[in-house]
Scaffold this motif. Structure first.
Motif, PDB file in Angstrom:
ATOM      1  N   ILE A 283       0.846  -1.200   0.000  1.00  0.00           N
ATOM      2  CA  ILE A 283       0.000   0.000   0.000  1.00  0.00           C
ATOM      3  C   ILE A 283       0.879   1.247   0.000  1.00  0.00           C
ATOM      4  O   ILE A 283       0.711   2.165  -0.808  1.00  0.00           O
ATOM      5  CB  ILE A 283      -0.911   0.044   1.248  1.00  0.00           C
ATOM      6  N   VAL A 284       1.845   1.271   0.930  1.00  0.00           N
ATOM      7  CA  VAL A 284       2.632   2.479   1.152  1.00  0.00           C
ATOM      8  C   VAL A 284       3.480   2.828  -0.065  1.00  0.00           C
ATOM      9  O   VAL A 284       3.681   3.996  -0.382  1.00  0.00           O
ATOM     10  CB  VAL A 284       3.513   2.286   2.415  1.00  0.00           C
ATOM     11  N   THR A 285       3.963   1.782  -0.768  1.00  0.00           N
ATOM     12  CA  THR A 285       4.849   2.052  -1.894  1.00  0.00           C
ATOM     13  C   THR A 285       4.108   2.150  -3.222  1.00  0.00           C
ATOM     14  O   THR A 285       4.723   2.305  -4.266  1.00  0.00           O
ATOM     15  CB  THR A 285       5.911   0.940  -2.021  1.00  0.00           C
ATOM     16  N   ALA A 286       2.772   2.069  -3.190  1.00  0.00           N
ATOM     17  CA  ALA A 286       2.010   2.188  -4.435  1.00  0.00           C
ATOM     18  C   ALA A 286       2.071   3.638  -4.931  1.00  0.00           C
ATOM     19  O   ALA A 286       2.437   4.553  -4.194  1.00  0.00           O
ATOM     20  CB  ALA A 286       0.557   1.775  -4.198  1.00  0.00           C
ATOM     21  N   ALA A 287       1.723   3.818  -6.202  1.00  0.00           N
ATOM     22  CA  ALA A 287       1.687   5.187  -6.747  1.00  0.00           C
ATOM     23  C   ALA A 287       0.643   5.997  -5.982  1.00  0.00           C
ATOM     24  O   ALA A 287      -0.467   5.518  -5.762  1.00  0.00           O
ATOM     25  CB  ALA A 287       1.323   5.132  -8.225  1.00  0.00           C
TER      26      ALA A 287
ATOM     27  N   ASP B  58      -1.878   7.828  -6.227  1.00  0.00           N
ATOM     28  CA  ASP B  58      -2.881   8.362  -7.153  1.00  0.00           C
ATOM     29  C   ASP B  58      -4.293   8.019  -6.696  1.00  0.00           C
ATOM     30  O   ASP B  58      -5.245   8.142  -7.459  1.00  0.00           O
ATOM     31  CB  ASP B  58      -2.622   7.800  -8.548  1.00  0.00           C
ATOM     32  N   CYS B  59      -4.417   7.539  -5.448  1.00  0.00           N
ATOM     33  CA  CYS B  59      -5.719   7.179  -4.883  1.00  0.00           C
ATOM     34  C   CYS B  59      -6.302   5.909  -5.497  1.00  0.00           C
ATOM     35  O   CYS B  59      -7.420   5.534  -5.187  1.00  0.00           O
ATOM     36  CB  CYS B  59      -6.755   8.301  -5.007  1.00  0.00           C
ATOM     37  N   TYR B  60      -5.564   5.250  -6.396  1.00  0.00           N
ATOM     38  CA  TYR B  60      -6.095   4.030  -6.977  1.00  0.00           C
ATOM     39  C   TYR B  60      -5.626   2.789  -6.219  1.00  0.00           C
ATOM     40  O   TYR B  60      -6.012   1.675  -6.534  1.00  0.00           O
ATOM     41  CB  TYR B  60      -5.738   3.929  -8.467  1.00  0.00           C
ATOM     42  N   THR B  61      -4.738   2.963  -5.258  1.00  0.00           N
ATOM     43  CA  THR B  61      -4.350   1.841  -4.401  1.00  0.00           C
ATOM     44  C   THR B  61      -4.409   2.296  -2.949  1.00  0.00           C
ATOM     45  O   THR B  61      -3.686   3.218  -2.551  1.00  0.00           O
ATOM     46  CB  THR B  61      -2.920   1.359  -4.717  1.00  0.00           C
ATOM     47  N   ILE B  62      -5.296   1.668  -2.183  1.00  0.00           N
ATOM     48  CA  ILE B  62      -5.358   1.928  -0.746  1.00  0.00           C
ATOM     49  C   ILE B  62      -5.478   0.561  -0.087  1.00  0.00           C
ATOM     50  O   ILE B  62      -5.440  -0.458  -0.777  1.00  0.00           O
ATOM     51  CB  ILE B  62      -6.539   2.842  -0.343  1.00  0.00           C
ATOM     52  N   GLY B  63      -5.584   0.522   1.215  1.00  0.00           N
ATOM     53  CA  GLY B  63      -5.719  -0.801   1.802  1.00  0.00           C
ATOM     54  C   GLY B  63      -5.822  -0.796   3.312  1.00  0.00           C
ATOM     55  O   GLY B  63      -5.854   0.262   3.954  1.00  0.00           O
TER      56      GLY B  63
END
Lengths: 509, 336, 180
Positions: free
Chosen positions: B96-100, B102-107
């Protein structure tokens, strides 16, 4: 309500068009997922699980039961056809199943499996129905000491399950146990042997290891020696069905396998795997045709396949009567129940007999569906072997990569797949038994866990492990089986003379 | 609980004031007073990934899925749940933390992953609360202490009195060292001077429960829903709860911190996102996630599963995570 | 894998060490090195706890020592007995070329699996594999390779809904970015 009435009541509840359809869809989807290398029951159930959330409770659960049974069967199908076990429980089936395929008996092997699964399901259902209240307590008789005896003793007994020399069994087995220690340690949560790689914290997942060791290695062996692969010229009905002799030889292993499976199903741990290996080992010990095992014997397919299905049904007992899921798939089933507002536990059978009995019945219906679905499909699966190798082999590789990746969405697993492919290739060239390595990898973590739990519990007192009759009994049997074989051979050699000296078990290759 | 709701309401109000937006089209979840135009609202154009750092079907999976399915309704786009288990939730949390951003990856994440693991592993990419966006806290779940029904202790006082006289003798089964049930017992030992023989069982197979019901270990700490079946059947007797306020699923259960102050550290679940989100989508996510947690549907889910809803957000949530760090440091430092 | 044959190893009437036995001696030696290294690494790096509360290093150390033991057993068995014997046949000529090319193709597939994505990587791999294994018909290989690669990928991604890497075709990918 007594058990018989209960089962009938359950069957009555389940025999509705929707539920039968759910069972059928589950069994079909499960089989389809299971035959893909690298996708087994857990992957199957996980893929279907979100879908079942939207269905009514009974339909959702029956579908998962179907997926489970279907994917177990599907996983064994690839073992038999391509020496590519879909999950650990199918590893042992590959030994004789694949040899049967190489002899052109793929169809009979698959039919024996399908019928065997059904028979084991039936026997286990009867046992669950009659004995559920009694055997539920079995899990309480087993503490860390008994589980250590079961898994540790199992390891000793099963190391040489694939035959071969002493080193052929123990060397890969210890290697498997060693691989099993990699990753986050289960009891205290320490990261070990991860070398800064986050993904290694999860340890070596069984799927890429098994598919690599067997499947990828097998493909390369076929590439260098096309004669190795079977050629199926025609798929005639007569060749798909077992001969009268094959049927006759399957009965006893089915029965033994079912009972072994049911018993292991009552206990936590890798019951499907352990029971299929134990069934194979039993056949080695008691079957009349034990000399043929490892060379494409019907017994080597019938016993283990009955056992892993028996275990699947047996696991229903602790799941339903204690609320304890003893395997990953059953954890998914429990999740499905909880989402539906059903909390399995000691009171389920009193408070919600409808759920209890319809679940038992649905497991049975799933078994029936599987038989109806898969006997006709035997021809289809065998026809897979008719696909030109130049298309089939790279296609399987692509699917294996997907399977390895999709278990945990980890690119590392894909590398593990290929590295294990190379390792499997070399180990097989050197006649080491791959099945032993899988046994080590599966059982190793359990052995460590139970050992540590026991030591915590007894505050470091090792005598705890031999403090109960059950654990002493299991260890005795294990040591007896381990040493009994060689001693018996020695005695027989003295009696029969030099002749039997030549009888040497071959490794699966 | 009361205090938190109040804080939550304040946070909600300030968030509203900041964004001046609200009322979502298409749903009738309006138990939050929200008004205003839709112009500032961010509308995702493709599926959102919701990472759950636990396995499919695990005990923590459902709360994440509940949130994700409500998020799907609220935002009107597909929300894909991705289970990335392992490493005490650090693997999924890292995802989650290292995702882009862009609000398209949360968790989903939890207190141990965010407050404890960084102490143990300096390589983790989430060392402080600045390394991610603390969207919303979903719920607390406290640990309940129970004993085998055949055990002699009827009350919490009797139990503690016995443990005091017989240090390191009474077994306490947990789901593993460093898990919340173990942490609570360790905290209790530090605060009270008592000594339990903490036996870590591992795996979700309910082996700790089996061991207690079988009489192999005397007591257990675990979450109420998993032990409920055995409590109802009379195999287990709950004695107390490691929680500061009355725990609704078992209303009369004595509170352990009332005897030994500070001996309570419930498990807490959060929805987090990468740091430095674009302002527009961040504000929408903050608002929508609060609406979800405060919705009747989510509350009903929580109640059924033994969770205590506590919708604090952003700075306030980050403050809670920061408050937990010294507790974990203390636990790591002690050799109890 | 094919070491120099130790000439004169036929003493005491034992048959010559054939390639399988030599191979197993090498495997045993590698196992021995692994066991020694693993035990050392465990001893130095992994906590051992106390006897009452055993740490994470106890069992692995035992396994490391066991690895050393079974490796020695393997070496001894291959050296002194002919329980497992025979010649290892490695592929030669054309077959060797096929095996090596496929191994390279497989390694390329997994190396570029994530950046290229499921669809692109599997199609390229299938086409390459067909050139190595199949006929030399250009058109046939490309058509079959594309069809199978896309078919398998679509089955998993679209039908089963498995979340596989989309790479170039994904929403943030080079090509996919233009369309999403």
């Amino acid at each position: 309500m007594n058990p018989i009435e209960g089962l009938l009541y359950g069957l009555e509840l389940v025999f509705t068009p929707e539920l039968l359809l759910a069972a059928f869809v589950g069994a079909a989807a499960g089989t389809a997922i299971g035959v893909l290398p690298g996708l087994g029951p857990v992957a199957g159930a996980a893929l279907i699980l979100p879908l079942t959330f939207t269905l009514p409770p009974a339909a959702g659960l029956i579908m998962i039961a179907g997926v489970y049974a279907g994917s177990m069967y599907g996983g064994s199908t690839t073992s038999v056809l391509m020496n590519m076990p879909g999950e650990a429980a199918s590893v042992v089936t590959a030994i004789d199943g694949y040899e049967m395929t190489r002899k052109g008996r793929a169809g009979p092997a698959l039919s024996i499996m399908a019928v065997g699964s059904f028979i084991a399901g039936t026997i286990a259902i009867i046992l669950v129905t009659l004995m559920s209240p009694i055997v539920a307590e079995v899990a309480f008789l087993f503490g860390p000491a008994e589980y250590l005896a079961l898994t540790g003793g199992g390891l000793l007994v099963l190391a040489r399950v694939a035959g071969g020399s002493t080193a052929s069994g123990y060397f890969p087995m210890v290697l498997g146990v060693l691989l099993g220690t990699v990753g986050i340690e289960q009891v205290t949560g320490v990261f070990r042997y991860t070398f800064g790689l986050q993904e290694l914290a999860l340890g070596f997942s069984l799927v890429p290891v098994a598919v690599g060791l067997y499947g990828i290695a097998e493909i390369f062996l076929i590439m260098e020696d096309p004669e190795r692969a079977t050629r199926i010229k025609s798929v005639k009905l007569r060749e798909l069905l077992p001969s009268r002799e094959e049927w006759r030889r399957a009965w006893a292993p089915w029965g033994r396998g079912s009972l072994i499976g049911f018993f292991f199903g009552l206990l936590p741990g890798p019951s499907a795997t352990l029971s299929s290996f134990a069934a194979y080992r039993t056949e080695q010990a008691v079957s009349k045709n034990r000399d043929r095992l490892g060379k494409g014997a019907v017994e080597g397919v019938a016993g283990p396949e009955a056992a892993n299905n028996g275990a699947a049904v047996g696991s229903l007992v602790p799941l339903l009567s204690l609320g304890l899921p003893f395997s990953a798939t059953f954890a998914l089933m429990l999740a499905a129940m909880v989402v539906q507002g059903i909390q399995p536990g000691p009171l389920l059978i009193e408070q919600r007999p409808d759920i209890f009995w319809s679940l038992i019945a649905s497991m049975y219906v799933a078994n029936v569906m599987l038989l109806i679905l898969n006997l006709p499909l035997v021809g289809v699966w065998v026809s897979v072997l008719r696909i030109p190798k130049s298309l089939l082999m790279p296609g399987i590789m692509v699917i294996a990569v997907i399977g390895a990746y999709s278990t945990r969405f980890s690119p590392l697993d894909v590398w593990v797949l290929v590295i294990m492919g190379a390792l499997g290739y070399l180990l097989r060239k050197l006649d080491f038994a791959l099945a032993s390595m899988i046994v080590g990898l599966v059982l190793g973590p359990f052995i460590e866990k139970h050992l540590r739990e026991g030591l915590f519990l007894s505050r470091g007192d090792f005598s705890y492990f031999l403090d109960s009759g059950i654990s002493i009994g299991i260890w005795s049997v294990a040591v007896l089986v381990m040493l009994g074989g060689p001693i018996w051979k020695l005695v027989r050699r003295r009696i029969v003379g030099e002749e039997s000296d030549k009888v040497k078990l071959e490794v699966e290759d | 609980m009361k205090k938190h709701t109040l804080r939550g309401a304040l946070a909600a109000a300030s968030a509203l004031a900041l964004v001046a937006c609200g009322g979502d089209a298409g749903t009738d979840d309006t138990d939050v007073a929200a008004a205003g135009g839709d112009e500032a609202r961010w509308q995702p154009e493709r599926p959102i990934t919701y990472i759950i750092p636990y396995g499919t079907g695990g005990s923590t999976d459902p709360i994440g899925r509940q949130f994700a399915s409500q998020l799907e309704e609220e935002l009107g786009v597909e929300v894909v749940v991705e289970n990335r288990e392992g490493g005490a939730a650090t693997i999924g949390t890292t995802g989650i933390v290292t995702a882009a951003p862009d609000c398209y990856t949360i968790g989903l994440s939890n207190d141990t992953a965010l407050a404890n693991q960084p102490l143990l592993n300096p390589d983790l990419p989430f060392q402080t609360t600045d390394d991610y966006t603390s969207l919303v806290k979903l719920a607390d779940i406290p640990v309940v202490l129970a004993v085998d029904a055949d055990a002699p202790w009827q009350t919490l006082e009797e139990f503690f009195a016995y443990v005091e006289e017989n240090p390191n003798e009474v077994g306490y089964a947990t789901s593993g060292v460093g898990g919340t049930p173990d942490t609570n017992a360790k905290l209790l030992e530090i605060r009270s001077g008592l000594e339990l023989n903490r036996v870590p069982f591992s795996g979700g197979g309910g082996e700790a429960l089996t061991a207690v019901v079988a009489g192999e270990v005397e007591s257990i700490g675990t979450y109420y829903p998993s032990m409920q079946g055995f409590v109802d059947s009379g195999d287990l007797r709950p004695l107390g709860v490691f929680y500061n306020e009355e725990y609704e699923p078992v209303p009369d259960l004595p509170l352990i911190p009332e005897i030994y102050e500070g001996a309570a550290k419930p498990s807490a679940y959060y929805t987090i996102a990468p740091a430095n989100l674009p302002e527009e989508c961040r504000d929408t996510l903050v608002e929508v996630s609060r609406e979800i947690v405060e919705s009747g549907e989510f509350r009903a889910f929580a109640e059924e599963n033994g969770y205590v809803v506590d919708p604090i957000q952003l700075e306030e949530l980050a403050a809670e995570i920061d408050e937990y760090r010294p507790i974990f440091e203390e636990l790591e430092g002690s050799d109890a | 894998m094919s070491p120099q044959s130790p000439t004169g190893s036929t003493r005491a009437g034992r048959p010559a060490l054939d390639s399988k036995r030599r191979g197993r001696i090498i495997a045993g030696t590698l196992g021995l090195l692994l066991g020694v290294w693993f035990s050392w690494y465990t001893w130095v790096n992994v906590p051992f706890g106390t006897q009452e509360r055993p740490g994470a290093g106890v069992f692995p150390l035992f396994v490391g020592l066991l690895m050393i033991a079974v490796s020695l057993l393997t070496i001894a068995e291959a050296w002194f007995t002919d329980q497992v014997s025979g010649e290892i046949n490695f592929p030669k000529g054309e077959k060797l070329r096929t095996v090596l090319l496929m191994a390279v193709a497989l390694i390329l597939l997994i190396t570029f699996y994530q950046p290229l994505g499921q669809y692109v990587a599997s199609v390229l791999f299938m086409i390459a594999a067909l050139f190595v294994l199949g006929t030399r018909s250009w058109v046939r290989n490309v058509v079959y390779g594309t069809a199978i690669g896309v078919g398998i990928s679509a089955f998993f991604v679209e039908l089963l809904g498995v979340r596989l890497p989309m790479g170039l075709l994904g929403p943030t990918g080079l090509i996919g970015g233009l369309f999403w």
